[in-house]
Design a protein around this motif. Sequence first.
Motif, PDB file in Angstrom:
ATOM      1  N   GLY A   1     -10.861  -7.890   6.855  1.00  0.00           N
ATOM      2  CA  GLY A   1     -11.383  -8.825   7.859  1.00  0.00           C
ATOM      3  C   GLY A   1     -10.392  -9.930   8.182  1.00  0.00           C
ATOM      4  O   GLY A   1     -10.782 -11.096   8.277  1.00  0.00           O
ATOM      5  N   VAL A   2      -9.106  -9.565   8.369  1.00  0.00           N
ATOM      6  CA  VAL A   2      -8.056 -10.552   8.610  1.00  0.00           C
ATOM      7  C   VAL A   2      -7.357 -10.236   9.924  1.00  0.00           C
ATOM      8  O   VAL A   2      -6.891  -9.110  10.137  1.00  0.00           O
ATOM      9  CB  VAL A   2      -7.022 -10.567   7.462  1.00  0.00           C
ATOM     10  CG1 VAL A   2      -5.949 -11.616   7.729  1.00  0.00           C
ATOM     11  CG2 VAL A   2      -7.713 -10.839   6.128  1.00  0.00           C
ATOM     12  N   LEU A   3      -7.278 -11.244  10.777  1.00  0.00           N
ATOM     13  CA  LEU A   3      -6.506 -11.154  12.021  1.00  0.00           C
ATOM     14  C   LEU A   3      -5.135 -11.793  11.801  1.00  0.00           C
ATOM     15  O   LEU A   3      -5.033 -12.823  11.151  1.00  0.00           O
ATOM     16  CB  LEU A   3      -7.243 -11.858  13.164  1.00  0.00           C
ATOM     17  CG  LEU A   3      -8.491 -11.137  13.686  1.00  0.00           C
ATOM     18  CD1 LEU A   3      -9.318 -12.071  14.554  1.00  0.00           C
ATOM     19  CD2 LEU A   3      -8.099  -9.878  14.479  1.00  0.00           C
ATOM     20  N   TRP A   4      -4.113 -11.174  12.380  1.00  0.00           N
ATOM     21  CA  TRP A   4      -2.746 -11.619  12.159  1.00  0.00           C
ATOM     22  C   TRP A   4      -2.082 -12.040  13.479  1.00  0.00           C
ATOM     23  O   TRP A   4      -2.347 -11.463  14.534  1.00  0.00           O
ATOM     24  CB  TRP A   4      -1.899 -10.493  11.553  1.00  0.00           C
ATOM     25  CG  TRP A   4      -2.147 -10.260  10.088  1.00  0.00           C
ATOM     26  CD1 TRP A   4      -3.223  -9.645   9.529  1.00  0.00           C
ATOM     27  CD2 TRP A   4      -1.268 -10.614   9.025  1.00  0.00           C
ATOM     28  NE1 TRP A   4      -3.092  -9.587   8.167  1.00  0.00           N
ATOM     29  CE2 TRP A   4      -1.886 -10.175   7.819  1.00  0.00           C
ATOM     30  CE3 TRP A   4      -0.023 -11.242   8.949  1.00  0.00           C
ATOM     31  CZ2 TRP A   4      -1.306 -10.351   6.573  1.00  0.00           C
ATOM     32  CZ3 TRP A   4       0.557 -11.413   7.698  1.00  0.00           C
ATOM     33  CH2 TRP A   4      -0.074 -10.990   6.531  1.00  0.00           C
ATOM     34  N   GLU A   5      -1.195 -13.010  13.344  1.00  0.00           N
ATOM     35  CA  GLU A   5      -0.279 -13.392  14.421  1.00  0.00           C
ATOM     36  C   GLU A   5       1.139 -13.338  13.848  1.00  0.00           C
ATOM     37  O   GLU A   5       1.392 -13.859  12.758  1.00  0.00           O
ATOM     38  CB  GLU A   5      -0.602 -14.786  14.939  1.00  0.00           C
ATOM     39  CG  GLU A   5       0.147 -15.178  16.190  1.00  0.00           C
ATOM     40  CD  GLU A   5      -0.225 -14.333  17.401  1.00  0.00           C
ATOM     41  OE1 GLU A   5       0.518 -14.395  18.403  1.00  0.00           O
ATOM     42  OE2 GLU A   5      -1.246 -13.605  17.358  1.00  0.00           O
ATOM     43  N   VAL A   6       2.031 -12.715  14.563  1.00  0.00           N
ATOM     44  CA  VAL A   6       3.393 -12.489  14.091  1.00  0.00           C
ATOM     45  C   VAL A   6       4.385 -13.283  14.935  1.00  0.00           C
ATOM     46  O   VAL A   6       4.304 -13.279  16.174  1.00  0.00           O
ATOM     47  CB  VAL A   6       3.727 -10.973  14.138  1.00  0.00           C
ATOM     48  CG1 VAL A   6       5.212 -10.744  13.848  1.00  0.00           C
ATOM     49  CG2 VAL A   6       2.863 -10.209  13.140  1.00  0.00           C
ATOM     50  N   LYS A   7       5.343 -13.954  14.256  1.00  0.00           N
ATOM     51  CA  LYS A   7       6.422 -14.685  14.926  1.00  0.00           C
ATOM     52  C   LYS A   7       7.759 -14.176  14.387  1.00  0.00           C
ATOM     53  O   LYS A   7       7.994 -14.199  13.173  1.00  0.00           O
ATOM     54  CB  LYS A   7       6.302 -16.189  14.674  1.00  0.00           C
ATOM     55  CG  LYS A   7       5.033 -16.813  15.241  1.00  0.00           C
ATOM     56  CD  LYS A   7       4.968 -16.657  16.747  1.00  0.00           C
ATOM     57  CE  LYS A   7       3.701 -17.255  17.324  1.00  0.00           C
ATOM     58  NZ  LYS A   7       3.571 -17.018  18.779  1.00  0.00           N
ATOM     59  N   THR A   8       8.606 -13.717  15.325  1.00  0.00           N
ATOM     60  CA  THR A   8       9.905 -13.148  14.921  1.00  0.00           C
ATOM     61  C   THR A   8      11.065 -14.063  15.298  1.00  0.00           C
ATOM     62  O   THR A   8      12.200 -13.586  15.435  1.00  0.00           O
ATOM     63  CB  THR A   8      10.083 -11.766  15.578  1.00  0.00           C
ATOM     64  OG1 THR A   8       9.967 -11.895  17.002  1.00  0.00           O
ATOM     65  CG2 THR A   8       9.051 -10.789  15.046  1.00  0.00           C
ATOM     66  N   ASP A   9      10.800 -15.350  15.429  1.00  0.00           N
ATOM     67  CA  ASP A   9      11.872 -16.290  15.771  1.00  0.00           C
ATOM     68  C   ASP A   9      12.969 -16.274  14.703  1.00  0.00           C
ATOM     69  O   ASP A   9      12.678 -16.226  13.490  1.00  0.00           O
ATOM     70  CB  ASP A   9      11.308 -17.704  15.894  1.00  0.00           C
ATOM     71  CG  ASP A   9      10.261 -17.834  16.978  1.00  0.00           C
ATOM     72  OD1 ASP A   9      10.599 -18.301  18.070  1.00  0.00           O
ATOM     73  OD2 ASP A   9       9.094 -17.448  16.711  1.00  0.00           O
ATOM     74  N   ASN A  10      14.228 -16.363  15.152  1.00  0.00           N
ATOM     75  CA  ASN A  10      15.354 -16.495  14.238  1.00  0.00           C
ATOM     76  C   ASN A  10      15.529 -17.978  13.928  1.00  0.00           C
ATOM     77  O   ASN A  10      16.502 -18.628  14.324  1.00  0.00           O
ATOM     78  CB  ASN A  10      16.625 -15.915  14.867  1.00  0.00           C
ATOM     79  CG  ASN A  10      17.738 -15.718  13.853  1.00  0.00           C
ATOM     80  OD1 ASN A  10      17.527 -15.887  12.646  1.00  0.00           O
ATOM     81  ND2 ASN A  10      18.918 -15.366  14.339  1.00  0.00           N
TER      82      ASN A  10
END
Length: 217
Positions: free
Chosen positions: A144-153
């Motif tokens: 029951g976990v929603l994720w947000e992904v950030k690929t900033d260098n």
Amino acid sequence: MGVGLCVLAAPEIIVGAVIVAGVVVVGFALQEALDAYELLGDEPEVVIPAPETRPVPETKPAPQEPLPEKRPKPEPKGPDFPPVGPTEVSERERRPECKPRRVPPKGGNKLHNKCADGIKFNAYRGANALVNGKAFDALQVVAGVLWEVKTDNYDSYPLELQDIVVGKHVRDFLIERELARACGFDFRVGVRSAAHKKALEYAEPALENLIVVMDWC
């Protein structure tokens, strides 16, 4: 006269005897005493009446007042603030906007998609999970976990740009966390740098334990 001696069995006869100058004179008193003694036997016995007993008035017991009913003690109440974290909600109980829908991913960033698909038990690989108006990068259905992904260098950015990026991410993550929790989901953020994670947690302590360094991408 001669001296006469009379011995009587009953004491009442002695009363009738009269002694005068040493001579016991027995006159008619003797005969009267004998007659009186015979008469005594015929008299009825005197019955002494028993003392009159009066009934003791009965006293009614005073009415007893009913004991006050014991009221159950109120159970102690918990704090007024709402519980922290998402509440467990089944799929049937979710509002329509809270039921995850599969939507195409935004943009064509291959690195971003690779990092999102690499999240363990992500049920929405190759797509986004639309929940409460927000397209999240991944969804772990069982957890029951929603994720947000950030690929900033992040490590290669100058300090001024780092501050700008961190400020924007903090605002976005707090909003996305509340959108997820409103629908009964937890929220996590994936970043590529430990320095990025540390800067976010320093700027907003509420994000601690929510940020994960994605070592798989």
